[in-house]
Design an enzyme around this catalytic site. Structure first.
Site, PDB file in Angstrom:
ATOM      1  N   GLN A  87       3.660  14.446  -7.692  1.00 34.78           N
ATOM      2  CA  GLN A  87       3.634  13.664  -6.531  1.00 34.78           C
ATOM      3  C   GLN A  87       4.046  14.860  -5.265  1.00 34.78           C
ATOM      4  O   GLN A  87       3.509  14.640  -3.991  1.00 34.78           O
ATOM      5  CB  GLN A  87       4.952  12.754  -6.503  1.00 34.78           C
ATOM      6  CG  GLN A  87       4.637  11.346  -6.983  1.00 34.78           C
ATOM      7  CD  GLN A  87       5.782  10.234  -6.931  1.00 34.78           C
ATOM      8  OE1 GLN A  87       6.755  10.536  -6.079  1.00 34.78           O
ATOM      9  NE2 GLN A  87       5.623   9.469  -7.810  1.00 34.78           N
ATOM     10  N   PRO A 143       7.043   6.998 -12.849  1.00 39.70           N
ATOM     11  CA  PRO A 143       5.760   6.599 -13.423  1.00 39.70           C
ATOM     12  C   PRO A 143       5.132   7.161 -14.753  1.00 39.70           C
ATOM     13  O   PRO A 143       5.633   8.319 -14.780  1.00 39.70           O
ATOM     14  CB  PRO A 143       4.707   6.915 -12.207  1.00 39.70           C
ATOM     15  CG  PRO A 143       5.657   7.431 -11.185  1.00 39.70           C
ATOM     16  CD  PRO A 143       6.820   7.832 -11.470  1.00 39.70           C
ATOM     17  N   PHE A 180       5.159  -0.194  -7.166  1.00 39.56           N
ATOM     18  CA  PHE A 180       5.476   1.175  -7.580  1.00 39.56           C
ATOM     19  C   PHE A 180       4.458   2.185  -6.846  1.00 39.56           C
ATOM     20  O   PHE A 180       4.683   3.349  -6.699  1.00 39.56           O
ATOM     21  CB  PHE A 180       5.382   1.425  -9.146  1.00 39.56           C
ATOM     22  CG  PHE A 180       6.263   0.614  -9.908  1.00 39.56           C
ATOM     23  CD1 PHE A 180       7.828   0.918  -9.876  1.00 39.56           C
ATOM     24  CD2 PHE A 180       6.041  -0.487 -10.437  1.00 39.56           C
ATOM     25  CE1 PHE A 180       8.621   0.092 -10.478  1.00 39.56           C
ATOM     26  CE2 PHE A 180       6.922  -1.462 -11.163  1.00 39.56           C
ATOM     27  CZ  PHE A 180       8.092  -1.118 -11.055  1.00 39.56           C
ATOM     28  N   LEU A 181       3.210   1.673  -6.552  1.00 41.72           N
ATOM     29  CA  LEU A 181       2.206   2.299  -5.809  1.00 41.72           C
ATOM     30  C   LEU A 181       2.612   2.429  -4.168  1.00 41.72           C
ATOM     31  O   LEU A 181       2.338   3.272  -3.462  1.00 41.72           O
ATOM     32  CB  LEU A 181       1.018   1.653  -5.926  1.00 41.72           C
ATOM     33  CG  LEU A 181      -0.369   2.488  -5.641  1.00 41.72           C
ATOM     34  CD1 LEU A 181      -0.557   3.780  -6.198  1.00 41.72           C
ATOM     35  CD2 LEU A 181      -1.827   1.541  -5.746  1.00 41.72           C
ATOM     36  N   GLN A 182       3.223   1.221  -3.763  1.00 40.16           N
ATOM     37  CA  GLN A 182       3.526   1.104  -2.418  1.00 40.16           C
ATOM     38  C   GLN A 182       4.149   2.471  -1.893  1.00 40.16           C
ATOM     39  O   GLN A 182       3.492   2.883  -0.990  1.00 40.16           O
ATOM     40  CB  GLN A 182       4.705   0.125  -2.454  1.00 40.16           C
ATOM     41  CG  GLN A 182       4.651  -0.949  -1.291  1.00 40.16           C
ATOM     42  CD  GLN A 182       5.861  -1.634  -1.108  1.00 40.16           C
ATOM     43  OE1 GLN A 182       7.065  -1.118  -1.063  1.00 40.16           O
ATOM     44  NE2 GLN A 182       5.920  -2.919  -1.666  1.00 40.16           N
ATOM     45  N   ASP A 183       5.289   2.923  -2.252  1.00 38.19           N
ATOM     46  CA  ASP A 183       5.916   4.231  -1.668  1.00 38.19           C
ATOM     47  C   ASP A 183       5.027   5.422  -1.971  1.00 38.19           C
ATOM     48  O   ASP A 183       4.857   6.316  -1.072  1.00 38.19           O
ATOM     49  CB  ASP A 183       7.205   4.357  -2.212  1.00 38.19           C
ATOM     50  CG  ASP A 183       7.478   4.505  -3.509  1.00 38.19           C
ATOM     51  OD1 ASP A 183       7.746   5.630  -4.123  1.00 38.19           O
ATOM     52  OD2 ASP A 183       7.037   3.853  -4.343  1.00 38.19           O
ATOM     53  N   GLN A 184       4.254   5.595  -3.070  1.00 36.81           N
ATOM     54  CA  GLN A 184       3.536   6.601  -3.289  1.00 36.81           C
ATOM     55  C   GLN A 184       2.306   6.535  -2.422  1.00 36.81           C
ATOM     56  O   GLN A 184       1.655   7.856  -2.122  1.00 36.81           O
ATOM     57  CB  GLN A 184       2.608   6.640  -4.743  1.00 36.81           C
ATOM     58  CG  GLN A 184       3.981   6.552  -5.656  1.00 36.81           C
ATOM     59  CD  GLN A 184       3.368   6.770  -7.342  1.00 36.81           C
ATOM     60  OE1 GLN A 184       2.379   7.552  -7.466  1.00 36.81           O
ATOM     61  NE2 GLN A 184       3.714   5.754  -8.002  1.00 36.81           N
ATOM     62  N   HIS A 224      12.481   2.414  -1.544  1.00 36.61           N
ATOM     63  CA  HIS A 224      11.550   3.567  -1.643  1.00 36.61           C
ATOM     64  C   HIS A 224      10.790   3.667  -0.541  1.00 36.61           C
ATOM     65  O   HIS A 224      10.536   4.997  -0.181  1.00 36.61           O
ATOM     66  CB  HIS A 224      10.888   3.680  -3.106  1.00 36.61           C
ATOM     67  CG  HIS A 224      11.848   4.370  -4.108  1.00 36.61           C
ATOM     68  ND1 HIS A 224      12.434   3.672  -5.048  1.00 36.61           N
ATOM     69  CD2 HIS A 224      12.250   5.782  -4.459  1.00 36.61           C
ATOM     70  CE1 HIS A 224      13.158   4.297  -5.948  1.00 36.61           C
ATOM     71  NE2 HIS A 224      12.860   5.809  -5.431  1.00 36.61           N
TER      72      HIS A 224
END
Length: 364
Positions: A104, A131, A293-297, A319
């Site tokens: 990340q 993740p 979980f994908l949202q903030d990435q 996050h």
């Protein structure tokens, strides 16, 4: 240290390692020096841990930067970036610290290098509070490729808590600039599949129990789709013992969602399967296009892209709000969040819009 360093409070909002990762990556890409204080101040063990240190050192190497204060448990660091250089890099947490979190922080930087980079990441591939590598490969990778990102991820060895020992080789191609992404229409869920694995000395039966329990749980809510969760025994590609499951749902418009869980000592395998299934179902109930979980990435890529990105999500996580706060502080990107009206779902969804900063790779 440059007196014009951007000061970042590491204890704000979510207050975790994510603030470090986004700040360090954006500092590296924009060339702005940063000073982060009160790192992980609210955590039970404040300050830097092995995985945070490895990530900061990796970014510093990628751009020949100057890093001060990066010691175990340190709560203040200063970073003065140099120029991002393509090359071969290695980061090793020497623990079960997550290789996905190392990716990340380093992947966005390597995109703005002057050529292809090979980054060898060592630690935990399937670690708690991060993740799983399967999520990164199956969910994050195909979606982030829509921004024009191209990278390969070769899982050499899986590593689990507490030993780590996993190894992943990431090859990153540079980009001139990132494209904006629009994901506002989910369509229908067309496919549900996954893998339930055991590694090391753990019996194959655990994998079957996780898979069966997960399918049974999903069936209660989704009756008309074939669900294929493969039980697998990993003998050679794993260091240490571990078990876990990841379940993926695909939609007719190419949206991807996942639920995952890892086994722990004393926790029944079917409970692990149920936990992953419930997580997936929770992310399918809203009519958004990405899971929680994908949202903030995706925030850092939206912030760097040239043009306006729009992504529809379920409830906006802390996050994500934290990632937006840091991205707006270190780039010219402007974010807005609005509620979506929705006849198809009783659960509220939100639209995250971003006018990106249009970062350009000076080498290409």
């Amino acid at each position: 240290m440059d007196s014009a360093a951007v000061e970042i409070d590491g204890s704000v909002m979510e207050g975790g390692g994510q603030i470090l990762r986004i700040s360090a990556a954006l500092s590296c890409i924009t060339g702005s020096p940063i000073k982060i204080t009160k790192i992980r101040a609210g955590r039970s063990q404040p300050g830097l841990k092995a995985q945070h240190m490895s990530g900061l050192q990796l970014v510093s190497e990628l751009c020949g930067g100057t890093l001060q204060g990066a010691a175990m448990s340190s709560t203040d660091i200063s970073f003065n970036p140099g120029k991002i250089q393509a090359g071969n890099y290695t980061a090793d947490t020497h623990t079960a610290g997550s290789v996905c979190l190392l990716m990340q922080v380093s992947l966005p930087c390597a995109l703005f290098a002057n050529g292809n980079s090979k980054i060898c990441l060592k630690g935990g591939t399937n670690a708690e509070m991060a993740p799983q590598i399967d999520y990164t490969v199956k969910i994050f990778k195909p979606i982030v490729e829509r921004f024009g990102v191209h990278f390969d991820c070769d899982i050499k060895m899986r590593g689990f808590f507490p030993k780590g020992g996993g190894e992943v080789l990431v090859t990153v191609n540079p980009v001139k600039e990132l494209l904006p992404v629009v994901m506002t229409e989910r369509g229908n869920i067309t496919k549900i599949y996954g893998r339930a694995f055991v590694a090391g000395v753990l019996p194959y039966k655990l994998a079957k129990d996780m898979s069966t329990a997960a399918v049974r749980t999903i069936r209660k809510e989704i009756k008309d789709l074939y669900i294929n969760i493969q039980p697998l025994q990993e003998k050679d590609q794993a260091y240490g013992n571990g078990n876990g499951i990841i379940i993926i749902a695909e939609s007719s418009t190419g949206c991807l969602f996942a639920g995952s869980a890892l086994g722990k000592k004393g926790v029944y395998a079917d409970k692990v399967g149920i936990e992953a299934a419930e997580m997936l179902l929770r992310n399918l109930r809203h009519n958004g296009c990405v899971d929680e979980f994908l949202q903030d990435q995706l925030i850092i890529f939206m912030a760097l892209a040239k043009g306006t990105s729009r992504i529809r999500t379920g409830a906006v996580t802390l996050h994500t709000q934290t990632a937006i706060h840091i991205a707006e502080k270190l780039t010219q990107a402007k974010f807005s969040i609005s509620k979506c009206g929705d006849e198809r779902s009783s659960n509220v969804s939100y639209l995250i819009e971003c006018e990106g900063s249009g970062a350009v790779n000076p080498h290409l």
